[in-house]
Design an enzyme around this catalytic site. Structure first.
Site: not given
Length: 467
Positions: A271, A314-315, A357, A388
């Protein structure tokens, strides 16, 4: 929003140079050449567009590798200060392909997966199964069988039903499977509600008050071996305060469980935040690692117990800054939003299908011209997609040179995490390819989709097989 400039975020300022590339947001290799063209990994953005088209995910291989090395070194050093070891798992959900698995494992990281599909990718990349951790809140029997058959190093249990399922799977295969128990510390990350995953009223993990009974049940079962607790408090977190408070609560449970047997590992998740805009100020990973490890050590000392080995996942912080998405501008439309303010809507050939996101979380990004530099006065822009949907926004607010025009190439940095992973086919738009760049060369690491690819899934279209 600023009262002086309605509809403009308070943090957004008019740049002195709308061509500048903020080093905190862009990959270290990003630069402009003598013609003003942005290059990444030594490859000009214009050359990437000509060869691969747009939209295009671009990933700086050396940036990923360097960040993986730095993160691993930080956590190993922090753990060593307290006489223990640290394992770092790359969180595959941030971005996963066989190539990135090979990069991060070559740099010493293990890998964390959450589904059978992710596990299949990691195994196809040739990763050592013993260095794979398996997550997920609803692992099917088939997925548990897949994991046990592969010989994964650990499985994180998320429910009592899953616990019993896994015990049967492991018993039938005459193996003893290492497991961790995911707990909710009650510490809520200072982030978007949908990303804060340590709330008690949410789908992941067990309450601290229930965990002891869960561990007792695991210890009764000969096919499972309890090796530790797992806790993840959220995503895109700055600072160490939340991690330190969570560690204090989890160590209390850890100490209680020692009365019943060994608890060799404490996994505190991931995170860790990155910079998406010039005002984001992520905590250096060395400071995070030292703060978290130090908090665990202090809590253990208070209770008179040894410090366990630590694990982290961790990513985003590994891959986020390494990614840039390229788009071609289709239309430019000035819109008067108040008597004092005009916003320029810049429509590009991608959108929420390649970056969900902003629509999902209200995430902010920045944008720059990539095919040229310009000395035109900065104009307030909103970069929007082709879908759309009124919420189809890629960059809510930033400044581009006022002469931005159709055909220009624009680049959105810090898109290495959770953009490809969340990509979709809304409005039947094919997903873009992913291209890795390094040392002036570019290669496709994930092929893009085509319209025929999408049509091939429609069973109502006659083919040789169903004609």
């Amino acid at each position: 929003m600023s009262s002086a400039r309605p509809l403009v975020p308070d943090w957004l300022v008019v740049p002195g140079d709308a061509n500048a590339l903020d080093a905190a947001v862009w990959p270290p290799s990003a630069a402009r050449d003598a013609h003003g063209v942005v290059s990444i990994g030594g490859v000009p953005a214009t050359a990437l567009r000509e060869r691969f088209g747009t939209p295009l995910y671009v990933l700086d291989e050396q940036a990923v590798r360097a960040r993986a090395r730095r993160v691993l070194a930080a956590f190993r050093a922090a753990a060593a200060e307290h006489g223990v070891q640290a394992r770092v798992y790359y969180a595959g959900k941030a971005f996963l392909s066989t190539e990135i698995v090979r990069w991060v494992t070559a740099e010493g990281l293990a890998v964390d997966v959450a589904t059978g599909g992710e596990l299949a990718v990691v195994l196809a990349a040739g990763a050592d199964p013993a260095r794979i951790g398996v997550h997920g809140n609803n692992k099917s029997v088939a997925e548990l069988e897949q994991a046990v058959d592969a010989g994964v190093g650990s499985i994180v249990l998320d429910s009592t039903i899953e616990l019993e399922r896994l015990a049967v799977v492991a018993e039938r295969r005459d193996v003893v499977q290492d497991v961790l128990v995911r707990v909710n510390s009650g510490v809520h990350a200072e982030t978007h509600d949908f990303l804060a995953t340590a709330h008690e009223d949410q789908k992941f993990g067990f309450a601290l008050t229930d965990a002891a009974a869960v561990v007792a049940r695991i210890r009764e079962l000969p096919s499972l071996r309890f090796v530790g607790l797992h806790c993840h408090i959220g995503s895109q977190i700055f600072g160490t305060a939340g991690f330190e408070e969570s560690a204090a609560r989890v160590v209390e449970l850890h100490a209680e469980l020692l009365a019943g047997g060994d608890v060799p590992v404490l996994n505190l998740g991931g995170g860790f935040g990155i910079a998406y805009t010039s005002v984001d100020d992520p905590t250096p990973i060395e400071e995070l690692a030292a703060g978290i490890a130090g908090a665990v050590a202090r809590e253990c000392e208070v209770r008179g117990i040894p410090v366990p080995n630590l694990a982290f996942e961790p990513g985003r912080t590994i891959v986020g800054q390494a990614g840039v998405t390229l788009y071609e501008v289709g239309t430019v439309k000035p819109v008067r939003v108040s008597d004092e303010l005009e916003r320029v809507y810049v429509s590009v050939d991608g959108g929420m299908s390649d970056n969900a996101r902003p629509a999902l979380y209200g995430a902010d990004y920045s944008v720059r011209l990539a095919s040229r530099a310009s000395h035109a006065e900065p104009a307030l822009v909103r970069v929007v997609g082709r879908h759309c949907e009124s919420g189809d926004v890629v960059v809510d607010a930033d400044y581009l040179p006022g002469d931005v025009a159709p055909g220009d190439l624009v680049a959105v940095p810090a898109t290495g995490a959770y953009c490809f992973s969340l990509s979709n086919n809304y409005n039947y738009v094919p997903r873009p390819p992913v291209v890795a760049v390094a040392d002036g060369a570019a290669r496709v690491i994930v092929r893009g989709e085509t319209i025929p690819d999408l049509l091939a899934r429609d069973a109502g279209i006659p083919t040789e097989d169903n004609a």
